[in-house]
Design a protein around this motif. Structure first.
Motif, PDB file in Angstrom:
ATOM      1  N   VAL A  13       0.834  -1.205   0.000  1.00  0.00           N
ATOM      2  CA  VAL A  13       0.000   0.000   0.000  1.00  0.00           C
ATOM      3  C   VAL A  13       0.870   1.257   0.000  1.00  0.00           C
ATOM      4  O   VAL A  13       0.607   2.224  -0.730  1.00  0.00           O
ATOM      5  N   LEU A  14       1.927   1.225   0.811  1.00  0.00           N
ATOM      6  CA  LEU A  14       2.826   2.388   0.905  1.00  0.00           C
ATOM      7  C   LEU A  14       3.775   2.490  -0.279  1.00  0.00           C
ATOM      8  O   LEU A  14       4.394   3.535  -0.499  1.00  0.00           O
ATOM      9  N   GLY A  15       3.931   1.385  -1.022  1.00  0.00           N
ATOM     10  CA  GLY A  15       4.808   1.385  -2.182  1.00  0.00           C
ATOM     11  C   GLY A  15       6.277   1.439  -1.823  1.00  0.00           C
ATOM     12  O   GLY A  15       7.084   2.042  -2.546  1.00  0.00           O
ATOM     13  N   VAL A  16       6.640   0.791  -0.695  1.00  0.00           N
ATOM     14  CA  VAL A  16       8.038   0.797  -0.266  1.00  0.00           C
ATOM     15  C   VAL A  16       8.648  -0.583  -0.490  1.00  0.00           C
ATOM     16  O   VAL A  16       7.950  -1.591  -0.595  1.00  0.00           O
ATOM     17  N   ASP A  17       9.976  -0.608  -0.551  1.00  0.00           N
ATOM     18  CA  ASP A  17      10.682  -1.859  -0.849  1.00  0.00           C
ATOM     19  C   ASP A  17      10.708  -2.800   0.350  1.00  0.00           C
ATOM     20  O   ASP A  17      10.423  -3.995   0.228  1.00  0.00           O
ATOM     21  N   LYS A  18      11.053  -2.254   1.529  1.00  0.00           N
ATOM     22  CA  LYS A  18      11.167  -3.092   2.728  1.00  0.00           C
ATOM     23  C   LYS A  18      10.653  -2.346   3.945  1.00  0.00           C
ATOM     24  O   LYS A  18      10.845  -1.134   4.087  1.00  0.00           O
ATOM     25  N   MET A  19      10.016  -3.078   4.853  1.00  0.00           N
ATOM     26  CA  MET A  19       9.647  -2.544   6.161  1.00  0.00           C
ATOM     27  C   MET A  19       9.540  -3.720   7.129  1.00  0.00           C
ATOM     28  O   MET A  19       9.188  -4.831   6.730  1.00  0.00           O
ATOM     29  N   GLY A  20       9.875  -3.494   8.371  1.00  0.00           N
ATOM     30  CA  GLY A  20       9.829  -4.603   9.311  1.00  0.00           C
ATOM     31  C   GLY A  20      10.138  -4.167  10.719  1.00  0.00           C
ATOM     32  O   GLY A  20      10.342  -2.981  11.010  1.00  0.00           O
ATOM     33  N   CYS A  21      10.173  -5.144  11.623  1.00  0.00           N
ATOM     34  CA  CYS A  21      10.414  -4.857  13.034  1.00  0.00           C
ATOM     35  C   CYS A  21      10.906  -6.111  13.750  1.00  0.00           C
ATOM     36  O   CYS A  21      10.758  -7.227  13.253  1.00  0.00           O
ATOM     37  N   THR A  22      11.495  -5.896  14.903  1.00  0.00           N
ATOM     38  CA  THR A  22      11.777  -7.002  15.814  1.00  0.00           C
ATOM     39  C   THR A  22      10.573  -7.165  16.740  1.00  0.00           C
ATOM     40  O   THR A  22       9.708  -6.280  16.818  1.00  0.00           O
ATOM     41  N   ILE A  23      10.534  -8.280  17.454  1.00  0.00           N
ATOM     42  CA  ILE A  23       9.475  -8.483  18.439  1.00  0.00           C
ATOM     43  C   ILE A  23      10.026  -9.274  19.613  1.00  0.00           C
ATOM     44  O   ILE A  23      10.835 -10.186  19.442  1.00  0.00           O
ATOM     45  N   ALA A  24       9.617  -8.894  20.805  1.00  0.00           N
ATOM     46  CA  ALA A  24       9.879  -9.675  22.020  1.00  0.00           C
ATOM     47  C   ALA A  24       8.594  -9.632  22.826  1.00  0.00           C
ATOM     48  O   ALA A  24       8.021  -8.553  23.044  1.00  0.00           O
ATOM     49  N   ALA A  25       8.117 -10.806  23.256  1.00  0.00           N
ATOM     50  CA  ALA A  25       6.789 -10.840  23.861  1.00  0.00           C
ATOM     51  C   ALA A  25       6.670 -11.974  24.865  1.00  0.00           C
ATOM     52  O   ALA A  25       7.436 -12.943  24.852  1.00  0.00           O
ATOM     53  N   CYS A  26       5.676 -11.846  25.722  1.00  0.00           N
ATOM     54  CA  CYS A  26       5.409 -12.875  26.719  1.00  0.00           C
ATOM     55  C   CYS A  26       3.914 -12.913  27.007  1.00  0.00           C
ATOM     56  O   CYS A  26       3.275 -11.871  27.193  1.00  0.00           O
ATOM     57  N   ILE A  27       3.366 -14.120  27.030  1.00  0.00           N
ATOM     58  CA  ILE A  27       2.015 -14.349  27.521  1.00  0.00           C
ATOM     59  C   ILE A  27       2.143 -14.955  28.914  1.00  0.00           C
ATOM     60  O   ILE A  27       2.797 -15.988  29.092  1.00  0.00           O
ATOM     61  N   VAL A  28       1.550 -14.307  29.902  1.00  0.00           N
ATOM     62  CA  VAL A  28       1.531 -14.852  31.258  1.00  0.00           C
ATOM     63  C   VAL A  28       0.201 -15.559  31.451  1.00  0.00           C
ATOM     64  O   VAL A  28      -0.866 -14.931  31.391  1.00  0.00           O
ATOM     65  N   ARG A  29       0.281 -16.884  31.662  1.00  0.00           N
ATOM     66  CA  ARG A  29      -0.941 -17.685  31.762  1.00  0.00           C
ATOM     67  C   ARG A  29      -0.690 -18.940  32.591  1.00  0.00           C
ATOM     68  O   ARG A  29       0.286 -19.654  32.349  1.00  0.00           O
ATOM     69  N   SER A  30      -1.562 -19.185  33.539  1.00  0.00           N
ATOM     70  CA  SER A  30      -1.548 -20.432  34.310  1.00  0.00           C
ATOM     71  C   SER A  30      -0.170 -20.752  34.878  1.00  0.00           C
ATOM     72  O   SER A  30       0.368 -21.846  34.691  1.00  0.00           O
TER      73      SER A  30
END
Length: 221
Positions: free
Chosen positions: A82-99
């Motif tokens: 949609v933006l018409g760009v060559d590359k875009m991205g990100c890192t991710i670090a996450a945690c679900i706290v459950r049980s």
């Protein structure tokens, strides 16, 4: 649980980090995410927001972590077109706290620390050039100067962009720290364990990069 979150711009023109801390419906747990838009590419802030929000949406529907990441990648790629760009991205670090468990997942050099008894009991392994070199030989100062900005995996809209995952038990008085590289590169592990995070984030000028941190203290189960 006691939760603290912060995201700062540091000495940059814009903040491309995105933080999400939100309860999942239907007793699926509590989700905590830090995404860091990739520097050098267009619209990293948009990629980070898309990743956080889409992971939350899919996990809320009962999808698996891998399914949620796949959907986030599809949305990143759609927005890239949609933006018409060559590359875009990100890192991710996450945690679900459950049980009484921490479901940890990550991609890139944002990190999750599990802290018990005033020590780092677990920390995610960066997907980075430095980590690859370190597995072969000791790092030199030249390595750190030359390669510290190069990551080897991120979310960039491809179905092959996957996260690593681990499930760890949560005991009383465990603390989880999730942060972008702009935060952990300035601090040693000992400092991350022992400093007052709420005070550490106040000096915006102390950080060269955008910096974000989430701290979750499991006070009882």
């Amino acid at each position: 649980m006691k939760v603290f979150q912060y995201s700062g711009i540091g000495q940059r023109a814009t903040n491309q980090d995105y933080v999400l801390c939100k309860e999942l419906p239907n007793n699926l747990g509590d989700l905590f995410v830090v995404c860091d838009g990739m520097g050098g590419y267009t619209a990293g802030d948009i990629a980070a927001r898309i990743a956080c929000e889409e992971v939350y949406t899919q996990l809320s529907l009962g999808k698996s972590i891998d399914e949620a990441i796949a959907s986030a990648n599809r949305h990143i790629d759609t927005q890239r077109l949609v933006l018409g760009v060559d590359k875009m991205g990100c890192t991710i670090a996450a945690c679900i706290v459950r049980s009484k468990e921490a479901h940890i997942f990550w991609c890139g050099d944002s990190r999750v620390y599990l802290i018990r008894d005033d020590r780092v009991d677990f920390v995610t392994k960066d997907h980075s050039m430095l980590e690859e070199i370190k597995s072969i030989r000791p790092l030199t100062s030249s390595d750190i100067k030359r390669y510290s900005h190069i990551i080897t995996r991120s979310l960039m809209g491809s179905e092959t962009d996957m996260v690593d995952k681990v499930i760890l038990p949560l005991l009383e008085n465990t603390r989880i720290v999730i942060c972008s590289d702009g935060f952990h590169k300035r601090l040693s592990d000992d400092e991350i364990v022992n400093i007052d995070l709420e005070e550490a984030v106040k000096d915006n000028n102390a950080y060269d990069d955008n910096y974000s941190v989430v701290s979750i203290t499991v006070q009882d189960n």
